[in-house]
Scaffold this motif. Structure first.
Motif, short mmCIF file in Angstrom:
data_model
loop_
_atom_site.label_atom_id
_atom_site.label_comp_id
_atom_site.label_asym_id
_atom_site.label_seq_id
_atom_site.Cartn_x
_atom_site.Cartn_y
_atom_site.Cartn_z
N LEU A 147 -63.53 54.10 -22.40
CA LEU A 147 -63.80 54.85 -23.63
C LEU A 147 -62.78 55.95 -23.87
N PHE A 148 -62.19 56.49 -22.79
CA PHE A 148 -61.10 57.47 -22.90
C PHE A 148 -59.94 56.82 -23.66
N THR A 149 -59.32 57.57 -24.58
CA THR A 149 -58.26 56.98 -25.41
C THR A 149 -56.93 56.79 -24.68
N VAL A 218 -44.10 59.54 -18.71
CA VAL A 218 -44.57 60.15 -19.97
C VAL A 218 -45.97 60.68 -19.68
N LEU A 219 -46.07 62.00 -19.66
CA LEU A 219 -47.24 62.66 -19.08
C LEU A 219 -47.98 63.52 -20.10
N GLY A 220 -49.29 63.49 -20.03
CA GLY A 220 -50.08 64.30 -20.96
C GLY A 220 -51.53 64.25 -20.61
N GLU A 222 -53.45 66.75 -20.31
CA GLU A 222 -53.87 68.03 -19.73
C GLU A 222 -52.67 68.98 -19.80
N PRO A 223 -52.93 70.29 -19.79
CA PRO A 223 -51.82 71.24 -19.84
C PRO A 223 -50.94 71.14 -18.59
N TRP A 224 -49.65 71.29 -18.77
CA TRP A 224 -48.74 71.35 -17.63
C TRP A 224 -47.56 72.23 -18.00
N THR A 225 -46.82 72.67 -17.00
CA THR A 225 -45.80 73.69 -17.23
C THR A 225 -44.40 73.13 -16.96
N ILE A 243 -46.43 63.96 -23.66
CA ILE A 243 -47.07 63.28 -24.80
C ILE A 243 -48.39 63.99 -25.04
N TYR A 244 -48.67 64.25 -26.33
CA TYR A 244 -49.87 65.03 -26.66
C TYR A 244 -50.75 64.24 -27.63
N GLY A 245 -52.02 64.48 -27.53
CA GLY A 245 -52.93 63.92 -28.52
C GLY A 245 -54.36 64.22 -28.15
N LEU A 246 -55.24 63.91 -29.06
CA LEU A 246 -56.67 64.09 -28.78
C LEU A 246 -57.45 63.04 -29.55
N SER A 247 -58.58 62.65 -28.96
CA SER A 247 -59.35 61.53 -29.52
C SER A 247 -59.74 61.76 -30.96
N MET A 250 -56.72 61.10 -33.05
CA MET A 250 -56.24 59.72 -32.88
C MET A 250 -56.35 59.28 -31.43
N GLY A 251 -55.76 60.09 -30.53
CA GLY A 251 -55.62 59.72 -29.12
C GLY A 251 -54.20 60.14 -28.73
N PRO A 252 -53.64 59.61 -27.63
CA PRO A 252 -52.26 59.98 -27.29
C PRO A 252 -51.32 59.58 -28.42
N ARG A 310 -60.32 71.71 -35.66
CA ARG A 310 -59.96 72.81 -34.75
C ARG A 310 -59.89 72.27 -33.32
N THR A 311 -58.66 72.18 -32.78
CA THR A 311 -58.46 71.54 -31.48
C THR A 311 -58.85 72.44 -30.31
N LYS A 312 -58.85 73.77 -30.54
CA LYS A 312 -59.02 74.78 -29.48
C LYS A 312 -57.79 74.88 -28.59
N ARG A 331 -45.41 74.37 -25.56
CA ARG A 331 -46.38 73.91 -24.55
C ARG A 331 -47.73 74.50 -24.86
N ILE A 332 -48.78 73.72 -24.57
CA ILE A 332 -50.14 74.24 -24.73
C ILE A 332 -50.36 75.24 -23.60
N THR A 333 -50.58 76.49 -23.96
CA THR A 333 -50.80 77.47 -22.88
C THR A 333 -52.19 77.28 -22.28
N GLY A 430 -57.15 61.84 -12.88
CA GLY A 430 -56.92 61.81 -14.33
C GLY A 430 -56.76 63.24 -14.76
N LYS A 431 -57.65 63.69 -15.63
CA LYS A 431 -57.61 65.09 -16.03
C LYS A 431 -58.19 65.92 -14.89
N LEU A 432 -57.44 66.88 -14.41
CA LEU A 432 -57.93 67.70 -13.29
C LEU A 432 -58.71 68.91 -13.79
O1 DLL Z 1 -56.34 63.37 -23.59
C1 DLL Z 1 -55.40 61.93 -25.28
C2 DLL Z 1 -54.21 61.71 -24.43
C3 DLL Z 1 -54.21 60.69 -23.50
C4 DLL Z 1 -53.06 62.49 -24.60
C5 DLL Z 1 -53.08 60.46 -22.74
C6 DLL Z 1 -51.93 62.25 -23.85
C7 DLL Z 1 -51.94 61.24 -22.90
P1 DLL Z 1 -58.86 63.77 -25.15
O2 DLL Z 1 -59.50 63.23 -23.95
O3 DLL Z 1 -59.62 63.79 -26.43
O4 DLL Z 1 -57.55 62.97 -25.50
O5 DLL Z 1 -58.38 65.22 -24.79
C8 DLL Z 1 -57.63 65.97 -25.70
O6 DLL Z 1 -56.46 67.12 -23.93
O7 DLL Z 1 -57.16 68.79 -27.00
C9 DLL Z 1 -55.71 69.05 -25.04
O8 DLL Z 1 -56.56 70.09 -24.65
C10 DLL Z 1 -55.47 68.14 -23.85
N1 DLL Z 1 -54.14 67.53 -23.92
C11 DLL Z 1 -53.80 66.29 -24.31
N2 DLL Z 1 -52.46 66.10 -24.19
C12 DLL Z 1 -51.95 67.27 -23.74
C13 DLL Z 1 -50.65 67.72 -23.42
C14 DLL Z 1 -56.45 62.84 -24.69
N3 DLL Z 1 -49.58 66.94 -23.51
C15 DLL Z 1 -57.26 67.30 -25.10
N4 DLL Z 1 -50.51 69.00 -22.99
C16 DLL Z 1 -56.40 68.13 -26.03
C17 DLL Z 1 -51.57 69.81 -22.87
C18 DLL Z 1 -53.02 68.18 -23.57
N5 DLL Z 1 -52.83 69.43 -23.14
#
Ligand code: DLL
Length: 442
Positions: A147-149, A218-220, A222-225, A243-247, A250-252, A310-312, A331-333, A430-432
């Motif tokens: 179900l995770f995108t 290609v990493l995303g 979660e926040p990273w520095t 790579i950034y995105g949220l469900s 859309m997703g990644p 609003r993504t927060k 970068r997402i702080t 996965g997400k820590l």
């Molecule tokens: O995490 C989508 C994703 C999957 C992105 C794989 C990249 C790679 P959600 O589970 O809905 O979707 O979580 C979204 O994760 O609002 C951010 O807080 C955080 N996040 C996602 N990508 C990044 C990133 C996926 N590159 C939430 N840097 C978002 C920092 C990220 N935070």
């Protein structure tokens, strides 16, 4: 890397929308935005109600800045409309559903039409290509499937780009590195902390993580520095991009980073209109370069149009570089709901990561424990962090002191630091989860 892959790296063919001018892009955004707000208003009861309550109508959107007149959408809205209330198309037109895990409340459910899935794959492919991935490369996909995108989103993008996908998903860490050795992939897709888990496990088995076939990550998710990027690039001898995105949006693949500049992810603005707002006074839309909360409006989505979500996530918008018309995100702080407020001082886990990784004795494995000792009104923060393998007890004690001092100087917070043995803290699949809130529940 295969021979074809090497040949392909020099001649990436970009989407037309990646190379258009800012003026052309904004004209496209305006017409797509006008369509989206009208489409959402006509098809989703929640949007009609919210727009009517706010006294705005889709015809009020005459220029891009008019978007600020429209109400926000929040995760709470999606929860209240659980499961399908936000969908703008009949169920037979929904080709796929994803959902958040719902660990912090009701799950949020998102849906895609066939066209949405095609657009999503195109944007993930665009992000991967920007990060150095090319048709013909073998891609080891360690994002979680289900179900995770992350898993399926990355999978479809890599296929759309013309890669050979290895859909291993997250977990089973030993199997991950066995397959990396046997299948010799060029690219790995994972959360940064999971890639670290894999690299660490290799070291433990006497395998050199710098000597694999991997060239790109290609990493995303979660926040990273930048410090974590450096750690992973050196340890694994790879180029690592974000790579950034949220469900809900859309997703990644909402934004992706170019390998030649590695200066933050370009938001694919032909499909999403970003804004930055003041998180404490959301009526204020901030200018480019100013830090605040990221807000997105989808421009092409059919099943789940999203208006001013609003993504927060806290960041800022920067001018485009490798793709000049598309703005980058810093970068997402952190997320506003991951912010620790310790005696009036705001602190994010990424600040600790940044400081700790500059201290040679300390590893990137840490967690933050929040406690409130009995009878006290003040919260306490303990940073638990693993020492590097070669460091002695004396070295650990000195490093703990440096970390504590640097957190005081750079963040302004007083905390305890416990340097612990390598391998003693929880590893990511996965997400820590960095923050462990052990305070008594009210
Ligand atoms: O995490 C989508 C994703 C999957 C992105 C794989 C990249 C790679 P959600 O589970 O809905 O979707 O979580 C979204 O994760 O609002 C951010 O807080 C955080 N996040 C996602 N990508 C990044 C990133 C996926 N590159 C939430 N840097 C978002 C920092 C990220 N935070």
């Amino acid at each position: 890397m295969t021979q074809e892959a090497v040949a392909a790296t020099s001649d990436a063919v970009l989407d037309r929308e990646e190379t258009i001018s800012r003026d052309e892009l904004e004209a496209l955004q305006l017409s797509r935005l006008q369509h989206t707000v009208a489409y959402a208003y006509d098809r989703v009861a929640l949007y009609k109600r919210k727009f009517d309550e706010a006294g705005v109508h889709p015809t009020d959107l005459r220029e891009l800045s008019d978007l600020a007149k429209f109400p926000f959408t929040t995760k709470e809205d999606l929860r209240l409309e659980y499961p399908f209330g936000m969908f703008a198309v009949p169920q037979r037109d929904v080709a796929r559903i994803h959902a958040s895990s719902g660990t912090t409340g009701r799950a949020t459910v998102v849906g895609y039409t066939k066209k949405d899935l095609a657009d999503w794959a195109k944007l993930v492919a665009r992000s991967f290509r920007a990060s150095g991935v090319r048709p013909g490369m073998k891609v080891h996909n360690a994002y979680g499937y289900g179900l995770f995108t992350g898993g399926m989103g990355a999978h479809a993008g890599a296929e759309a780009l013309g890669c050979t996908v290895i859909p291993i998903s997250g977990g089973q860490t030993e199997r991950q590195f066995t397959l990396i050795q046997d299948f010799e992939p060029d690219v790995i897709l994972a959360t940064p902390t999971y890639l670290l888990t894999i690299a660490d496990a290799m070291v433990k088995q006497g395998i050199d993580p710098a000597a694999t076939s991997l060239k790109y990550a290609v990493l995303g998710a979660e926040p990273w520095t930048e410090e974590m990027r450096h750690e992973l690039e050196v340890m694994m001898n790879i180029k690592a991009c974000d790579i950034y995105g949220l469900s809900e949006v859309m997703g990644p693949g909402v934004a992706g980073e170019a390998v030649e500049t590695q200066d933050g992810s370009h938001i694919w603005e032909d499909h999403f209109r970003p804004e930055i707002i003041d998180a404490f006074d959301p009526s204020v839309v901030l200018g480019d370069g100013e830090h605040g909360e990221l807000v997105f409006t989808s421009l092409t989505k059919e099943a789940l149009p999203i208006i001013r979500y609003r993504t927060k996530d806290l960041t800022r918008l920067l001018p485009g570089t490798a793709r000049p018309a598309h703005r980058r995100m810093g970068r997402i702080t952190g997320r506003s709901d991951d912010m620790i407020i310790l005696r009036g001082v705001n602190l994010f886990p990424s600040q600790i990561e940044e400081i700790a990784l500059r201290i040679p004795e300390l590893s990137p494995h840490f967690q933050l424990e929040l406690t409130r000792p009995e009878g006290q009104r003040m919260d306490e923060l303990t940073v638990k962090i693993e020492r590097r393998e070669s460091v002695t007890l004396g070295g650990s004690a000195a490093a703990a002191k440096v970390l504590q001092q640097q957190i005081k100087i750079q963040v302004g917070s007083t905390c305890r630091v416990d340097v612990v043995d390598p391998g003693s803290l929880e590893r990511s699949n996965g997400k820590l989860r960095r923050i462990h809130d052990l305070r008594p529940k009210a």
